[in-house]
Design an enzyme around this catalytic site. Structure first.
Site, short mmCIF file in Angstrom:
data_model
loop_
_atom_site.label_atom_id
_atom_site.label_comp_id
_atom_site.label_asym_id
_atom_site.label_seq_id
_atom_site.Cartn_x
_atom_site.Cartn_y
_atom_site.Cartn_z
N TYR A 120 0.84 -1.20 0.00
CA TYR A 120 0.00 0.00 0.00
C TYR A 120 0.87 1.25 0.00
O TYR A 120 1.95 1.25 0.59
CB TYR A 120 -0.85 0.06 1.27
N HIS A 128 -6.29 1.50 -1.63
CA HIS A 128 -6.18 0.10 -2.03
C HIS A 128 -4.74 -0.19 -2.38
O HIS A 128 -4.04 0.68 -2.90
CB HIS A 128 -7.09 -0.20 -3.23
N LYS A 159 -4.58 -4.63 -9.54
CA LYS A 159 -3.29 -4.38 -8.92
C LYS A 159 -2.18 -4.75 -9.90
O LYS A 159 -2.37 -5.60 -10.75
CB LYS A 159 -3.14 -5.22 -7.64
#
Length: 183
Positions: A120, A128, A159
């Site tokens: 993070y 997120h 991601k």
């Protein structure tokens, strides 16, 4: 302040100290809680459980002392030895953890994403994790299928899929990130 070594974890039983560690860097997990937001921390009345690599990082910085159940101090050297005895590739995993922490990132377990770490920029509940990190053993290759699987995972959870390894000859952390792109 102290944490007690229990198996592969270090438990901070002093709730106030655990809250402080969590607030200052999102270290560990509160026993029985998942993904606590910073504003919820003061309502938690549970011990903080640190992974061995998190505890080592805090010991190196002089923030934490690790002891046995009987109160005997465990040295930093012994903590590293225990990590090596219990966890395959402990040195490399710790270097990767330390690399991201030293850059100011918050590093949490990536297990729920099938990865080593979730990284993070600010912390859980604030933003997120922009990347999931998978450890690549230096002497092992990676197949096109592994890369595709990781890329699909990264895409499905929005991601960057990041491979991380540590070069044996220099100890340098090397990262390779994959993101899906529309062409």
């Amino acid at each position: 302040m102290r944490g007690v070594l229990r198996g592969l974890a270090v438990v901070v039983e002093d709730v106030e100290f655990g809250r402080r560690l969590y607030k200052e860097g999102f270290y560990g997990r509160f026993l029985g809680y998942d993904k606590v937001k910073r504003e919820e921390v003061d309502r938690i009345n549970a011990p903080l459980v640190l992974a061995l690599y998190e505890a080592l990082y805090l010991v190196e910085r002089g923030v934490l002392e690790v002891v046995t159940d009987s109160g005997e101090k465990i040295t930093q050297t012994r903590l590293v030895e225990l990590g090596r005895e219990k966890l395959k590739n402990f040195d490399e995993i710790y270097k990767i953890y330390k690399y991201f922490r030293d850059l100011g990132y918050v590093v949490k377990s990536g297990l729920k994403f099938g990865a080593l770490f979730s990284v993070y920029e600010k912390g859980p509940g604030i933003d997120h994790a922009p990347m999931v990190v998978v450890f690549l053993e230096p002497d092992k290759g990676i197949s096109a299928t592994d890369i595709t699987r990781g890329g699909r995972l990264g895409h499905s959870v929005k991601k960057t899929f990041t491979l991380a390894t540590v070069l044996k000859n220099t100890g340098e952390v090397i990262l390779l990130g994959f993101s899906w792109a529309r062409l």
